[in-house]
Scaffold this motif. Structure first.
Motif, mmCIF file in Angstrom:
data_model
loop_
_atom_site.group_PDB
_atom_site.id
_atom_site.type_symbol
_atom_site.label_atom_id
_atom_site.label_comp_id
_atom_site.label_asym_id
_atom_site.label_seq_id
_atom_site.Cartn_x
_atom_site.Cartn_y
_atom_site.Cartn_z
ATOM 1 N N THR A 128 0.720 -1.218 -0.104
ATOM 2 C CA THR A 128 0.017 -0.020 0.185
ATOM 3 C C THR A 128 0.914 1.420 0.106
ATOM 4 O O THR A 128 0.651 2.134 -0.627
ATOM 5 C CB THR A 128 -1.074 0.107 1.419
ATOM 6 O OG1 THR A 128 -1.716 -1.174 1.287
ATOM 7 C CG2 THR A 128 -1.712 1.124 1.182
ATOM 8 N N GLN A 129 1.966 0.925 0.867
ATOM 9 C CA GLN A 129 2.808 2.558 0.852
ATOM 10 C C GLN A 129 3.520 2.589 -0.501
ATOM 11 O O GLN A 129 3.776 3.791 -0.754
ATOM 12 C CB GLN A 129 3.750 2.294 1.971
ATOM 13 C CG GLN A 129 3.375 2.308 3.239
ATOM 14 C CD GLN A 129 2.726 3.787 3.625
ATOM 15 O OE1 GLN A 129 3.369 4.715 3.261
ATOM 16 N NE2 GLN A 129 1.598 3.727 4.244
ATOM 17 N N ILE A 130 3.736 1.528 -1.384
ATOM 18 C CA ILE A 130 4.588 1.749 -2.650
ATOM 19 C C ILE A 130 3.569 2.036 -3.561
ATOM 20 O O ILE A 130 3.949 3.225 -4.499
ATOM 21 C CB ILE A 130 5.231 0.295 -2.941
ATOM 22 C CG1 ILE A 130 6.039 -0.155 -2.087
ATOM 23 C CG2 ILE A 130 5.670 0.065 -4.405
ATOM 24 C CD1 ILE A 130 6.733 -1.586 -2.574
ATOM 25 N N ILE A 131 2.448 1.786 -3.422
ATOM 26 C CA ILE A 131 1.286 2.365 -4.562
ATOM 27 C C ILE A 131 1.081 3.691 -4.086
ATOM 28 O O ILE A 131 0.970 4.333 -5.133
ATOM 29 C CB ILE A 131 0.148 1.348 -4.267
ATOM 30 C CG1 ILE A 131 0.374 -0.069 -4.837
ATOM 31 C CG2 ILE A 131 -0.990 1.993 -5.293
ATOM 32 C CD1 ILE A 131 -0.957 -1.046 -4.584
ATOM 33 N N ASN A 132 0.952 4.059 -2.866
ATOM 34 C CA ASN A 132 0.778 5.421 -2.683
ATOM 35 C C ASN A 132 1.774 6.371 -2.941
ATOM 36 O O ASN A 132 1.548 7.578 -3.491
ATOM 37 C CB ASN A 132 0.382 5.650 -1.221
ATOM 38 C CG ASN A 132 -1.069 4.934 -0.782
ATOM 39 O OD1 ASN A 132 -1.977 4.982 -1.608
ATOM 40 N ND2 ASN A 132 -1.103 4.749 0.554
ATOM 41 N N GLN A 133 3.110 5.838 -2.775
ATOM 42 C CA GLN A 133 4.111 6.716 -3.144
ATOM 43 C C GLN A 133 4.243 6.978 -4.678
ATOM 44 O O GLN A 133 4.526 8.067 -5.157
ATOM 45 C CB GLN A 133 5.676 6.127 -2.622
ATOM 46 C CG GLN A 133 5.479 6.387 -1.177
ATOM 47 C CD GLN A 133 5.796 7.793 -0.649
ATOM 48 O OE1 GLN A 133 6.049 8.472 -1.171
ATOM 49 N NE2 GLN A 133 5.327 7.940 0.438
ATOM 50 N N LEU A 134 3.811 5.972 -5.358
ATOM 51 C CA LEU A 134 4.000 5.818 -6.727
ATOM 52 C C LEU A 134 2.887 7.067 -7.427
ATOM 53 O O LEU A 134 3.070 7.768 -8.407
ATOM 54 C CB LEU A 134 3.657 4.615 -7.586
ATOM 55 C CG LEU A 134 4.978 3.832 -7.506
ATOM 56 C CD1 LEU A 134 4.499 2.417 -7.858
ATOM 57 C CD2 LEU A 134 6.187 4.170 -8.096
#
Length: 609
Positions: free
Chosen positions: A433-439
């Motif tokens: 989820t953090q990776i998706i949000n950062q992208l």
């Protein structure tokens, strides 16, 4: 190339005019529509206009309009929208145009009103331009209008107005960027400067990020210290969970205090408590508002409730069923992957994370999809006030996301009691989820900016004193964040207590000491209630608003009430003198009954306050 329309006030005429808002119409806009729109923007308010200054853009036949406002128009509008400003005694009170000389820096509009406030006033004024006697949009006979309809909202829905947005001030923006992005400056963010340029929503967003980032330092230090302690794992988990509960409660309460100080300093705290005007998108039959006596639309409440219970709630249940179905597929995939991994010795261990990763992607996609559906449904429900609209939207999204994100976790921890699966699920959910949000937060704005530079949709304006167009979409309000975090805090206490109670260490301790599962449950519920009580006591012990802010607000409210009473008393005396003079001239009496009647009317007015 055309020129700026002249302001209605002659003392506000100036050679240099700063454009504050840009309107982008469709490419093949009918010139009759553009002229009509310019006329409505610059016309006096008595005939349904906005009294703003408008420029036809670089090309008179183009699809751009630039809007600005004179100093007196901005000051009068600041009183209408309810801006709070610094008075001569240092207090924050509602701005009054008649008493403008007693407000600090009111003679310099650029210092008195920030760039964001001036643009907000113009956008608010444009949104409130209503149809007077037009039957249709000039140049588009098929686009019908009804009296009282918001013109700009109608133009956007008809795809005639592409968008309208605030304009950059390059000089201020460069100074803000230099302070904000300085790598040698280790101080905190220039929140007040961010507020002055981008407005309260964006400033509050970055202030929360700054506050939350700083508040992570104590919990990080305590966690590192707990790891170094020579204690059992279960004791470390209990100790960290208790500290985490206290930390989250204190941080949330301190953020409320910090945000209330910012709101008071910016003059937005009291604005939220004022009487709310109907939303621009609010539709209904026109009528007289019994409170404000204004001509406003009316929509029956029973129709709105019918839409909520007969459409919005079933749609929410439908999406919840999709979420539960996705959870069922996840557990089936988990069983299949485990069986495949056990049968193939050379299989990579990362395959075991595949079901959790796919389910996390499904959860993220469902969250985004339902948010769009919830916005459409909430708009269709036709809420009168913006606060009501935001509350219903928040409830829909919060309920769905809670079930969609945490239903599988609760099922694993309480029913399956599989801590290994719970670790995998939590790891995939948090990390992915953090990776998706950062992208999304970094790549999407960059791609959007790159595409907008290459696209031909927006013309590059080369006019003098015309800045570049703002392509930054403002962030949402922060009002629903504290409530959501408080709910999550209570749920985390409950879930942590039950997770610790089913841990192998606790189960082994209970087996050695002959403690039955029933007694374990009783102890778990008792400890959970005790921790919740501590959390509630802490929340009530820390006031949401600092005492000095409360005193200043109450002082201003008291002075406003006294001034209003004095004004009503003076008006009552004038009415009494006029009635007494008329009766004395007619029959020679002093007219005590009239004075008593006038006094009764004045007291009745004061009681209504």
């Amino acid at each position: 190339m055309g020129s700026w329309t002249r302001p209605t006030c002659k003392c506000c005429i100036s050679k240099a005019v700063q454009p504050l808002v840009a309107l982008e119409l469709i490419e093949d806009i009918n010139m009759e529509t553009k002229r009509w729109l310019m006329t409505r923007i610059q016309a006096e308010k008595i005939v349904g206009g906005a009294e703003l200054m408008v420029h036809p853009g670089e090309d008179d036949d183009g699809n751009m309009l630039l809007v600005s406002a004179s100093q007196h128009v901005l000051l009068r509008a600041a009183e209408v929208v309810g801006l709070y400003k610094l008075y001569k005694d240092g207090s924050m009170i509602a701005f009054s145009y008649r008493d403008s000389r007693n407000f600090q820096n009111s003679d310099n509009i650029n210092e008195f009103l920030t760039l964001a406030e001036r643009q907000f006033i113009i956008l608010r004024t444009l949104e409130n331009i209503k149809v007077v006697d037009e039957k249709y949009i000039p140049g588009y006979p098929t686009e019908t209008l009804y009296p009282g309809e918001a013109i700009f909202n109608r133009l956007q829905k008809s795809k005639i107005l592409h968008t309208f947005y605030p304009l950059h001030d390059e000089q201020i923006l460069c100074k803000l960027g230099a302070r904000w992005h300085s790598y040698t400056n280790l101080s905190l963010q220039p929140i007040d400067s961010i507020y002055s340029y981008f407005g309260g929503s964006v400033a509050m967003y970055f202030s929360f990020l700054e506050f939350f980032t700083c508040s992570l330092m104590p919990i990080a230090a305590f966690g590192a210290a707990v790891v170094l302690l020579s204690m059992d794992t279960i004791d470390k988990c209990i100790l960290f969970s208790v500290f985490n509960m206290i930390w989250s409660t204190v941080v949330m309460e301190l953020w409320k205090r910090h945000s209330s100080v910012l709101s008071y300093t910016w003059g937005t705290m009291q604005m939220n408590s004022q009487f709310e005007e109907p939303r621009v998108d609010y539709k209904g039959s026109m009528g007289i508002n019994p409170i404000t006596h204004r001509y406003q639309p009316y929509y029956p409440a029973w129709r709105r409730k019918l839409k909520i219970w007969c459409v919005s709630v079933p749609v929410l249940c439908l999406f919840l069923s999709f979420s539960l179905f996705g959870m069922y597929v996840f557990f089936r995939m988990e069983a299949l992957v485990k069986a495949y991994y056990s049968e193939n010795d050379g299989c990579w261990a990362c395959v075991l994370y595949l079901p959790s990763i796919l389910h996390t992607l499904y959860v993220t996609g469902m969250n985004s999809l339902y948010k769009m559906v919830a916005e459409v449904l909430t708009e269709w429900e036709n809420h009168r006030l913006e606060s009501s609209y935001q509350n219903h939207l928040t409830i829909k999204v919060l309920v769905f996301r809670f079930v969609n994100c945490f239903a599988a976790l609760f099922y694993i921890s309480i029913y399956l009691q599989d801590l290994e699966l719970l670790r995998k699920k939590l790891a995939s959910l948090l990390v992915l989820t953090q990776i998706i949000n950062q992208l999304i937060e970094t790549s999407v704005p960059y791609l959007y900016k790159t595409i907008m530079r290459k696209g031909a949709g927006l013309k590059k304006m080369t006019m003098e004193n015309t800045p570049d167009i703002d392509k930054i979409k403002l962030q949402g309000e922060m009002s629903s964040f504290p409530t959501a975090f408080e709910i999550i805090g209570f749920l985390s206490v409950i879930s942590n207590c039950f997770l610790i109670s089913i841990s192998p260490q606790v189960e082994g301790y209970c087996a050695e000491n002959n403690i039955t599962p029933k007694n374990v449950l009783i102890w778990t519920v008792g400890i959970e209630h005790a921790l919740l009580a501590i959390k509630i006591i802490l929340a009530f012990a820390i006031p949401d608003v600092p005492q000095w802010v409360k005193l200043r607000i109450e002082r201003v409210e008291y002075q406003s009430l006294q001034a209003l009473k004095h004004k009503l008393a003076e008006a009552d005396k004038d009415d009494s003198r006029e009635m007494a003079a008329k009766e004395t001239l007619s029959d020679g009496t002093t007219g005590f009954n009239s004075a008593e009647s006038s006094l009764y009317t004045s007291n009745k007015q004061l009681n209504l306050l």
